[in-house]
Scaffold this motif. Structure first.
Motif, PDB file in Angstrom:
ATOM      1  N   PHE A  44       1.157  -1.461  -0.001  1.00 37.39           N
ATOM      2  CA  PHE A  44      -0.109   0.299  -0.446  1.00 37.39           C
ATOM      3  C   PHE A  44       0.827   1.169   0.287  1.00 37.39           C
ATOM      4  O   PHE A  44       0.310   1.736  -0.679  1.00 37.39           O
ATOM      5  CB  PHE A  44      -0.817  -0.087   1.297  1.00 37.39           C
ATOM      6  CG  PHE A  44      -2.152  -0.899   1.361  1.00 37.39           C
ATOM      7  CD1 PHE A  44      -3.457  -0.027  -0.235  1.00 37.39           C
ATOM      8  CD2 PHE A  44      -2.579  -1.765   1.498  1.00 37.39           C
ATOM      9  CE1 PHE A  44      -4.136  -0.994  -0.369  1.00 37.39           C
ATOM     10  CE2 PHE A  44      -4.242  -2.113   1.466  1.00 37.39           C
ATOM     11  CZ  PHE A  44      -4.638  -1.788   0.126  1.00 37.39           C
ATOM     12  N   ALA A  96       2.271   1.303  -3.309  1.00 39.08           N
ATOM     13  CA  ALA A  96       0.941   2.216  -4.406  1.00 39.08           C
ATOM     14  C   ALA A  96       0.472   3.457  -4.547  1.00 39.08           C
ATOM     15  O   ALA A  96       1.069   4.656  -5.228  1.00 39.08           O
ATOM     16  CB  ALA A  96       0.053   1.140  -4.450  1.00 39.08           C
ATOM     17  N   ILE A  97       0.649   3.932  -3.013  1.00 43.42           N
ATOM     18  CA  ILE A  97       0.609   5.486  -2.882  1.00 43.42           C
ATOM     19  C   ILE A  97       2.150   6.161  -3.622  1.00 43.42           C
ATOM     20  O   ILE A  97       1.217   7.477  -3.808  1.00 43.42           O
ATOM     21  CB  ILE A  97       0.166   5.738  -1.038  1.00 43.42           C
ATOM     22  CG1 ILE A  97      -0.784   4.912  -0.906  1.00 43.42           C
ATOM     23  CG2 ILE A  97       0.403   7.000  -1.293  1.00 43.42           C
ATOM     24  CD1 ILE A  97      -1.126   5.016   0.931  1.00 43.42           C
ATOM     25  N   ILE A 153       1.330   6.779  -6.981  1.00 48.30           N
ATOM     26  CA  ILE A 153       1.020   7.767  -7.206  1.00 48.30           C
ATOM     27  C   ILE A 153       0.652   8.426  -7.814  1.00 48.30           C
ATOM     28  O   ILE A 153       0.241  10.213  -8.209  1.00 48.30           O
ATOM     29  CB  ILE A 153      -1.055   7.070  -6.213  1.00 48.30           C
ATOM     30  CG1 ILE A 153      -1.331   5.558  -7.313  1.00 48.30           C
ATOM     31  CG2 ILE A 153      -2.061   8.240  -7.415  1.00 48.30           C
ATOM     32  CD1 ILE A 153      -2.548   4.574  -6.553  1.00 48.30           C
ATOM     33  N   ALA A 188       6.799  -1.033  -4.017  1.00 52.37           N
ATOM     34  CA  ALA A 188       5.661  -2.440  -4.297  1.00 52.37           C
ATOM     35  C   ALA A 188       6.501  -3.661  -4.774  1.00 52.37           C
ATOM     36  O   ALA A 188       5.910  -4.595  -4.661  1.00 52.37           O
ATOM     37  CB  ALA A 188       4.587  -0.814  -4.780  1.00 52.37           C
ATOM     38  N   PHE A 211      -3.572   0.580  -6.858  1.00 54.56           N
ATOM     39  CA  PHE A 211      -4.524   0.589  -5.751  1.00 54.56           C
ATOM     40  C   PHE A 211      -5.269   0.068  -4.871  1.00 54.56           C
ATOM     41  O   PHE A 211      -4.936  -0.628  -3.813  1.00 54.56           O
ATOM     42  CB  PHE A 211      -3.980   2.057  -5.199  1.00 54.56           C
ATOM     43  CG  PHE A 211      -4.266   2.782  -3.807  1.00 54.56           C
ATOM     44  CD1 PHE A 211      -3.496   2.661  -2.866  1.00 54.56           C
ATOM     45  CD2 PHE A 211      -5.369   2.649  -2.952  1.00 54.56           C
ATOM     46  CE1 PHE A 211      -4.111   2.516  -1.602  1.00 54.56           C
ATOM     47  CE2 PHE A 211      -5.751   3.148  -1.939  1.00 54.56           C
ATOM     48  CZ  PHE A 211      -5.087   3.318  -1.597  1.00 54.56           C
TER      49      PHE A 211
END
Length: 403
Positions: A81, A84-85, A88, A117, A180
């Motif tokens: 997570f 992925a954050i 992004i 990730a 995500f």
């Protein structure tokens, strides 16, 4: 009949592989357009444009080096997570133009996000694959990255000719967001350490180097580093070499042919690793990779160029998944995160720094000679593999059959 315990194609396996594919797709999509974007948008020099492309890999390396040590403490899903954050947010920041320095910093941060990730996905998948199907499972999982290496550059180049960079960044952001939300559906198995594993872990905590890399994975990771360095010459100089040979149109499908060879062979080679051991795949792959590099060095037609792509795909393409399977199999469950991180650090190191090191040699000897020399290096590495792992693996497999 396959039992639930030995089932490979579970929901979690498919989701983790899909997330890895999507995130890696963005990386390879941007690789082929960011250098040109930096030059056109920021008037970046050739060296600055190269740095814009390469600093992503540096960020990924540092991300892996850091998270490999803490992934078991953070938890694999939480790490995924976080990665992925970061991924992004960095993708969203491409929409803002604050100069070349900001772009470099953002590319570095973006690389860290992918490092987090992809280390998490590699660790998760190693845990959810049944022990007796590790080679096969990792072979299938690593195909997600192979697909992205073929599709990413194709999509990037196509979009660069038919849309704006804002459109490209928009697609990348959408892919990151989809990844995500997909993570929420993954269920991570709980790994229970034995008393012996806890004792070993305490002993290893006192060793500085063991806090950042998995010592048991280092020998095979060294082999991976050398092989990746040799393969980086194909990634970096193929286009220039094709221009010399007047085979640019053929070179455009080289990596497509490479990927097809990998995709068709990995289901078989992965299963072979589980049934017969890694050596039965690694030694023929060394030979195929060697021949592929030499054929590439002597290429004078479209056919020989594509033949080299097939041979290199069958060689290096299968070695990549095989060495990852070896690194995981050598490591106890509680150190899988660090083993995965170690493997990718060496792999990315070879792919990331290889172009620079080989770029110092290529002008002096030419691309053709470089490929032939690197083919010989690959063959010599087979001897190093035998010394570091092959002989032990052969002995262990013989003992297992005798029992």
């Amino acid at each position: 009949m396959v039992s639930n315990k030995s089932k490979l194609w579970t929901k979690d396996f498919i989701i983790v592989s899909a997330v890895n594919f999507l995130l890696t797709l963005v990386f390879y999509l941007l690789v082929v357009v960011m250098g040109v974007y930096a030059a056109e948008e920021f008037n970046a020099s050739a060296s600055q444009s190269g740095l814009v492309v390469g600093i992503f890999i540096v960020g990924a390396l540092i991300g892996r080096l850091f998270i490999g040590r803490y992934i078991e403490k953070f938890g694999q899903k939480r790490t995924l997570f976080i990665g992925a954050i970061i991924f992004i947010l960095a993708t969203a920041l491409y929409f803002f133009n604050f100069g070349i320095g900001f772009l470099l910093l953002n590319r570095f941060i973006h690389g860290i996000g992918l490092g987090f990730a992809s280390t998490a996905t590699g660790t998760i998948v190693a845990q959810i694959i049944p022990a007796e199907r590790k080679g096969e499972g990792i072979g299938y999982y690593s195909m997600s990255a192979t697909l992205s290496t073929a599709l990413g550059p194709f999509v990037g180049l196509y979009m660069s000719q038919h849309t704006s960079m804002q459109g490209i960044f928009g697609l990348c952001l959408a892919i990151g967001i989809i990844s995500f939300f997909t993570i929420f559906f993954v269920k991570i198995p709980v790994i229970v350490e034995t008393e012996e594993e806890k004792k070993i872990e305490k002993e290893e905590e006192g060793r500085f180097i063991a806090q950042f890399v998995e010592p048991r994975a280092v020998p095979i990771a060294i082999i991976t580093l050398i092989l990746a360095l040799c393969y980086s010459s194909v990634l970096s100089f193929l286009n220039s070499y094709a221009i010399e040979l007047d085979l640019v149109s053929t070179a455009s499908v080289f990596f497509l042919v490479y990927s097809i060879a990998v995709l068709l062979s990995r289901p078989f080679t992965g299963r072979l690793i589980d049934l017969k051991g890694a050596n039965i795949v690694m030694y023929p792959a060394f030979v195929l990779f060697t021949i592929g590099m030499i054929v590439l060095g002597f290429a004078h037609s479209g056919f020989t160029l594509l033949l080299a792509g097939v041979l290199i795909g069958l060689g290096f393409g299968n070695m990549q998944s095989c060495t990852q399977a070896i690194a995981v199999k050598l490591t106890p469950p509680h150190r899988m995160g660090l083993a995965t991180s170690t493997f990718f650090i060496f792999l990315d190191g070879g792919l990331g720094f290889g172009p620079y090191l080989l770029g110092l040699i290529a002008p002096a000897i030419g691309h053709s000679t470089l490929y032939i020399v690197l083919g010989i290096v690959v063959l010599a590495t087979a001897g190093l593999y035998a010394a570091l792992h092959g002989k032990k693996a052969s002995s262990a497999h013989s003992k297992a059959l005798a029992q």
